[in-house]
Design a protein around this motif. Structure first.
Motif, PDB file in Angstrom:
ATOM      1  N   ALA A 132      33.993  20.122 101.843  1.00 20.24           N
ATOM      2  CA  ALA A 132      33.673  18.914 102.589  1.00 20.24           C
ATOM      3  C   ALA A 132      32.172  18.660 102.614  1.00 20.24           C
ATOM      4  N   SER A 133      31.813  17.400 102.711  1.00 21.27           N
ATOM      5  CA  SER A 133      30.406  17.021 102.792  1.00 21.27           C
ATOM      6  C   SER A 133      29.818  17.497 104.115  1.00 21.27           C
ATOM      7  N   PRO A 134      28.665  18.154 104.083  1.00 20.47           N
ATOM      8  CA  PRO A 134      28.036  18.606 105.312  1.00 20.47           C
ATOM      9  C   PRO A 134      27.259  17.504 106.026  1.00 20.47           C
ATOM     10  N   GLN A 135      27.186  16.339 105.404  1.00 20.18           N
ATOM     11  CA  GLN A 135      26.374  15.259 105.973  1.00 20.18           C
ATOM     12  C   GLN A 135      26.910  13.903 105.544  1.00 20.18           C
ATOM     13  N   THR A 136      26.483  12.898 106.267  1.00 21.49           N
ATOM     14  CA  THR A 136      26.741  11.516 105.883  1.00 21.49           C
ATOM     15  C   THR A 136      25.619  11.103 104.940  1.00 21.49           C
ATOM     16  N   GLY A 137      25.962  10.417 103.860  1.00 23.92           N
ATOM     17  CA  GLY A 137      24.934  10.009 102.909  1.00 23.92           C
ATOM     18  C   GLY A 137      25.541   9.352 101.688  1.00 23.92           C
ATOM     19  N   VAL A 138      24.738   9.245 100.645  1.00 24.18           N
ATOM     20  CA  VAL A 138      25.161   8.663  99.382  1.00 24.18           C
ATOM     21  C   VAL A 138      24.972   9.714  98.293  1.00 24.18           C
ATOM     22  N   VAL A 139      26.001   9.899  97.471  1.00 20.83           N
ATOM     23  CA  VAL A 139      25.944  10.880  96.388  1.00 20.83           C
ATOM     24  C   VAL A 139      24.992  10.369  95.311  1.00 20.83           C
ATOM     25  N   ALA A 140      23.993  11.162  94.985  1.00 22.96           N
ATOM     26  CA  ALA A 140      23.046  10.798  93.931  1.00 22.96           C
ATOM     27  C   ALA A 140      23.553  11.278  92.578  1.00 22.96           C
ATOM     28  N   GLU A 141      24.109  12.504  92.548  1.00 27.82           N
ATOM     29  CA  GLU A 141      24.513  13.096  91.282  1.00 27.82           C
ATOM     30  C   GLU A 141      25.591  14.143  91.530  1.00 27.82           C
ATOM     31  N   LEU A 194      24.687  20.070  97.994  1.00 27.92           N
ATOM     32  CA  LEU A 194      25.880  20.796  98.415  1.00 27.92           C
ATOM     33  C   LEU A 194      26.148  21.865  97.361  1.00 27.92           C
ATOM     34  N   THR A 195      26.361  23.106  97.806  1.00 26.60           N
ATOM     35  CA  THR A 195      26.592  24.197  96.869  1.00 26.60           C
ATOM     36  C   THR A 195      27.981  24.790  97.063  1.00 26.60           C
ATOM     37  N   ALA A 196      28.428  25.520  96.053  1.00 28.40           N
ATOM     38  CA  ALA A 196      29.738  26.170  96.101  1.00 28.40           C
ATOM     39  C   ALA A 196      29.726  27.286  97.149  1.00 28.40           C
ATOM     40  N   PRO A 197      30.725  27.310  98.034  1.00 33.72           N
ATOM     41  CA  PRO A 197      30.774  28.334  99.071  1.00 33.72           C
ATOM     42  C   PRO A 197      31.236  29.691  98.562  1.00 33.72           C
ATOM     43  N   MET A 198      31.808  29.712  97.350  1.00 35.08           N
ATOM     44  CA  MET A 198      32.334  30.948  96.758  1.00 35.08           C
ATOM     45  C   MET A 198      32.535  30.708  95.269  1.00 35.08           C
ATOM     46  N   ALA A 256      28.707   9.611  91.589  1.00 35.01           N
ATOM     47  CA  ALA A 256      27.369   9.129  91.941  1.00 35.01           C
ATOM     48  C   ALA A 256      27.473   7.716  92.483  1.00 35.01           C
ATOM     49  N   GLY A 257      26.763   7.465  93.573  1.00 33.33           N
ATOM     50  CA  GLY A 257      26.760   6.146  94.198  1.00 33.33           C
ATOM     51  C   GLY A 257      27.742   6.014  95.344  1.00 33.33           C
ATOM     52  N   ASP A 258      28.683   6.942  95.472  1.00 25.92           N
ATOM     53  CA  ASP A 258      29.662   6.881  96.562  1.00 25.92           C
ATOM     54  C   ASP A 258      29.005   7.227  97.894  1.00 25.92           C
ATOM     55  N   ALA A 259      29.363   6.476  98.918  1.00 21.97           N
ATOM     56  CA  ALA A 259      28.957   6.794 100.283  1.00 21.97           C
ATOM     57  C   ALA A 259      29.968   7.798 100.827  1.00 21.97           C
ATOM     58  N   VAL A 260      29.479   8.861 101.480  1.00 18.88           N
ATOM     59  CA  VAL A 260      30.357   9.879 102.045  1.00 18.88           C
ATOM     60  C   VAL A 260      30.015  10.093 103.512  1.00 18.88           C
ATOM     61  N   GLU A 261      31.023  10.486 104.267  1.00 14.61           N
ATOM     62  CA  GLU A 261      30.859  10.814 105.675  1.00 14.61           C
ATOM     63  C   GLU A 261      30.859  12.325 105.829  1.00 14.61           C
ATOM     64  N   ARG A 262      30.190  12.814 106.856  1.00 22.23           N
ATOM     65  CA  ARG A 262      30.211  14.242 107.155  1.00 22.23           C
ATOM     66  C   ARG A 262      31.659  14.674 107.359  1.00 22.23           C
ATOM     67  N   GLY A 263      32.066  15.755 106.680  1.00 17.84           N
ATOM     68  CA  GLY A 263      33.421  16.263 106.796  1.00 17.84           C
ATOM     69  C   GLY A 263      34.384  15.704 105.763  1.00 17.84           C
ATOM     70  N   GLN A 264      33.963  14.702 105.011  1.00 17.39           N
ATOM     71  CA  GLN A 264      34.821  14.094 103.988  1.00 17.39           C
ATOM     72  C   GLN A 264      34.999  15.050 102.810  1.00 17.39           C
ATOM     73  N   PRO A 265      36.230  15.240 102.333  1.00 14.79           N
ATOM     74  CA  PRO A 265      36.434  16.096 101.153  1.00 14.79           C
ATOM     75  C   PRO A 265      35.736  15.503  99.927  1.00 14.79           C
ATOM     76  N   LYS A 318      24.263  16.420  94.554  1.00 13.65           N
ATOM     77  CA  LYS A 318      23.015  16.107  95.259  1.00 13.65           C
ATOM     78  C   LYS A 318      23.200  14.780  95.975  1.00 13.65           C
ATOM     79  N   TYR A 319      22.515  14.644  97.103  1.00 11.89           N
ATOM     80  CA  TYR A 319      22.524  13.406  97.875  1.00 11.89           C
ATOM     81  C   TYR A 319      21.250  12.633  97.606  1.00 11.89           C
ATOM     82  N   ARG A 320      21.331  11.317  97.762  1.00  7.60           N
ATOM     83  CA  ARG A 320      20.121  10.488  97.684  1.00  7.60           C
ATOM     84  C   ARG A 320      19.246  10.785  98.875  1.00  7.60           C
ATOM     85  N   GLU A 321      17.945  10.761  98.628  1.00  3.61           N
ATOM     86  CA  GLU A 321      17.011  10.935  99.752  1.00  3.61           C
ATOM     87  C   GLU A 321      17.011   9.650 100.562  1.00  3.61           C
ATOM     88  N   THR A 322      16.923   9.833 101.877  1.00  3.42           N
ATOM     89  CA  THR A 322      16.912   8.644 102.748  1.00  3.42           C
ATOM     90  C   THR A 322      15.565   8.409 103.355  1.00  3.42           C
TER      91      THR A 322
END
Length: 140
Positions: free
Chosen positions: A110-119, A72-76, A87-96, A136-140
């Motif tokens: 907001a998170s663009p995807q559902t996943g787990v934060v790697a870093e 995920l990158t900065a939009p501006m 790191a380690g948190d599970a996030v849902e798509r759209g979650q701040p 960064k997200y963990r690879e699935t």
């Protein structure tokens, strides 16, 4: 709001894109306003604009939630005010996941995807440039 130049065949368009949520955008093309919604699990670089005309934004456009499937990158450019995940948190798509101050406006990222934060690569108070990695997200 971000402005992009888009070339379709021999025609060139100026488009303005404003993120409303993680998967919804307000887009202006040639003075006409459109609401753009990403398809479920769509790559943010594959946005279609409706009702007419249908225009596909090129994969090279800087996306509000860009960085590929695993980032995920900065939009501006701005200052990170708050990081809402670690790191380690599970996030849902759209979650701040962060709050970015840009020109005295607080922008929820907001998170663009559902996943787990790697870093998490930023901290509160840190200045970021457009496109700089936030997490960064963990690879699935």
């Amino acid at each position: 709001m971000r402005r992009y130049r888009l070339k379709v065949g021999e025609r060139e368009f100026a488009i303005d894109v404003q993120e409303q949520t993680a998967d919804r955008y307000a887009v202006s093309v040639g003075g006409e306003a459109y609401e753009v919604t990403l398809a479920e699990d769509a790559n943010p670089s594959a946005v279609s604009i409706a009702p007419r005309p249908t225009v596909a934004l090129p994969p090279s456009r800087p996306a509000v939630t860009a960085g590929g499937k695993g980032a995920l990158t900065a939009p501006m450019p701005g200052v990170i005010l708050e990081v809402k995940v670690k790191a380690g948190d599970a996030v849902e798509r759209g979650q701040p996941v962060a709050v970015l101050d840009a020109m005295k406006m607080h922008n929820t990222i907001a998170s663009p995807q559902t996943g787990v934060v790697a870093e998490v690569l930023v901290a509160a108070g840190q200045t970021v440039d457009h496109g700089e990695l936030i997490l960064k997200y963990r690879e699935t």
